[in-house]
Design a protein around this motif. Structure first.
Motif, short mmCIF file in Angstrom:
data_model
loop_
_atom_site.label_atom_id
_atom_site.label_comp_id
_atom_site.label_asym_id
_atom_site.label_seq_id
_atom_site.Cartn_x
_atom_site.Cartn_y
_atom_site.Cartn_z
N LEU A 286 0.85 -1.19 0.00
CA LEU A 286 0.00 0.00 0.00
C LEU A 286 0.89 1.24 0.00
CD1 LEU A 286 -2.76 1.46 0.30
CD2 LEU A 286 -2.42 1.34 2.77
N ILE A 287 0.70 2.10 -0.98
CA ILE A 287 1.41 3.37 -1.06
C ILE A 287 0.38 4.46 -0.81
CG2 ILE A 287 2.83 4.88 -2.49
CD1 ILE A 287 3.51 2.39 -4.18
N ALA A 288 0.48 5.13 0.34
CA ALA A 288 -0.57 6.06 0.75
C ALA A 288 -0.02 7.47 0.94
CB ALA A 288 -1.22 5.60 2.05
N ALA A 289 -0.77 8.45 0.51
CA ALA A 289 -0.43 9.84 0.78
C ALA A 289 -0.61 10.11 2.27
CB ALA A 289 -1.31 10.78 -0.03
N PHE B 114 -5.81 10.92 7.78
CA PHE B 114 -6.57 11.91 8.53
C PHE B 114 -7.90 12.21 7.86
CE2 PHE B 114 -2.12 12.50 9.50
CZ PHE B 114 -2.12 12.54 10.89
N ALA B 115 -7.93 12.15 6.54
CA ALA B 115 -9.16 12.45 5.82
C ALA B 115 -10.12 11.28 5.81
CB ALA B 115 -8.84 12.86 4.38
N TYR B 116 -9.59 10.06 5.70
CA TYR B 116 -10.44 8.87 5.58
C TYR B 116 -10.32 8.03 6.85
CZ TYR B 116 -12.73 4.78 3.61
OH TYR B 116 -13.60 3.72 3.38
N MET C 190 -4.94 11.63 -2.23
CA MET C 190 -5.98 12.63 -2.08
C MET C 190 -6.36 13.18 -3.45
SD MET C 190 -6.56 12.65 1.14
CE MET C 190 -7.68 14.06 1.18
N GLU C 191 -7.48 13.88 -3.52
CA GLU C 191 -7.96 14.39 -4.80
C GLU C 191 -7.18 15.60 -5.30
OE1 GLU C 191 -11.77 16.43 -4.85
OE2 GLU C 191 -11.73 16.63 -2.66
N VAL C 192 -6.36 16.24 -4.46
CA VAL C 192 -5.66 17.45 -4.86
C VAL C 192 -4.62 17.14 -5.93
CG1 VAL C 192 -6.08 18.62 -2.67
CG2 VAL C 192 -4.05 17.20 -2.93
N SER D 151 -11.51 12.18 -1.25
CA SER D 151 -11.85 13.60 -1.32
C SER D 151 -11.34 14.30 -0.05
CB SER D 151 -13.37 13.79 -1.43
OG SER D 151 -14.01 13.42 -0.21
N ILE D 152 -11.22 15.62 -0.12
CA ILE D 152 -10.70 16.35 1.03
C ILE D 152 -11.66 16.30 2.22
CG2 ILE D 152 -9.23 17.87 -0.31
CD1 ILE D 152 -11.38 20.01 -0.06
#
Length: 231
Positions: A136-139, A144-146, A192-194, A223-224
């Motif tokens: 898993l490669i995660a931002a 914190f968002a999900y 993230m969507e950004v 999404s944010i």
């Protein structure tokens, strides 16, 4: 008049917003996730934005353009208020989410982090926990968002995290080495969507191709305000 002025290549622009922040005249704004010259007469042609651009999307050209209007720039800056449109990086635009208070304390879950360290920059190139692993490669911001990141994505996977904007590096080379030299079974990216977060998914895609292996690759976008937009 013919004068020197900046030119922005939208294909090269990664939406980081650094040029907009570096332009003291406010000549550059982020439009649809890309940098754009707002008006010719706002650009003084000195190029403070050029060294800020990490992708080389900004260059000088000689062309017909309105003369730099210092008075117009000052008037624009003086008229700015807190309600003015955001012109920096889309990923740093302020948002507030009005969420209802929970009826009871949120349920606690056990951490699903399978190893340490987890920052991409600190991860070893070879390790026993890579063998047979789902990667898993995660931002950074996704956790914190999900709220259910541990349950829905981290469980059963080796997790590496990073932020291509804050780290200012291309992760592709290190991820390629990890995929090439270990028995990784699949790769999942959670971003993230950004726009600036696109660097993470691009690095993963490049790494899978460069590894010479046919690995399943899945990209999920958050999404944010904490929703899964696609997966």
């Amino acid at each position: 008049m013919i004068r020197r002025i900046i030119q922005i290549d939208r294909e090269k622009c990664n939406g980081c917003g650094l040029c907009a922040a570096a332009c003291h005249e406010g000549a550059i704004a982020m439009v649809d996730g890309k940098a754009q010259l707002l008006r010719d007469d706002y650009c003084d042609g000195l190029g403070d934005c050029l060294p800020a651009c990490p992708t080389g999307a900004i260059t000088f050209v000689e062309r017909e353009a309105a003369a730099y209007d210092e008075a117009a720039v000052r008037a624009r800056q003086a008229g700015k208020t807190q309600a003015a449109p955001h012109t920096g990086c889309p990923g740093s635009q302020m948002h507030r989410f009005d969420r209802p208070a929970p009826a009871a304390p949120a349920a606690q879950t056990d951490s699903q982090l399978a190893q340490w360290p987890c920052q991409i920059k600190l991860m070893p190139l070879r390790a026993p926990y890579y063998q047979g692993a789902e990667l898993l490669i995660a931002a950074d911001c996704t956790a914190f968002a999900y709220a259910a990141l541990h349950r829905d994505f981290m469980q059963g996977r080796v997790t590496v995290i990073g932020c291509p904007k804050l780290d200012s590096v291309d992760y592709a080379e290190k991820l390629t080495a990890i995929l090439r030299d270990n028995d990784i079974r699949s790769v999942t990216v959670v971003r993230m969507e950004v726009p600036c977060c696109g660097g993470l998914s691009r690095a993963a895609e490049q790494a899978v191709r460069a590894s010479g292996k046919e690995l399943p690759l899945r990209v999920a976008t958050i999404s944010i305000d904490g929703r899964i937009l696609n997966q």
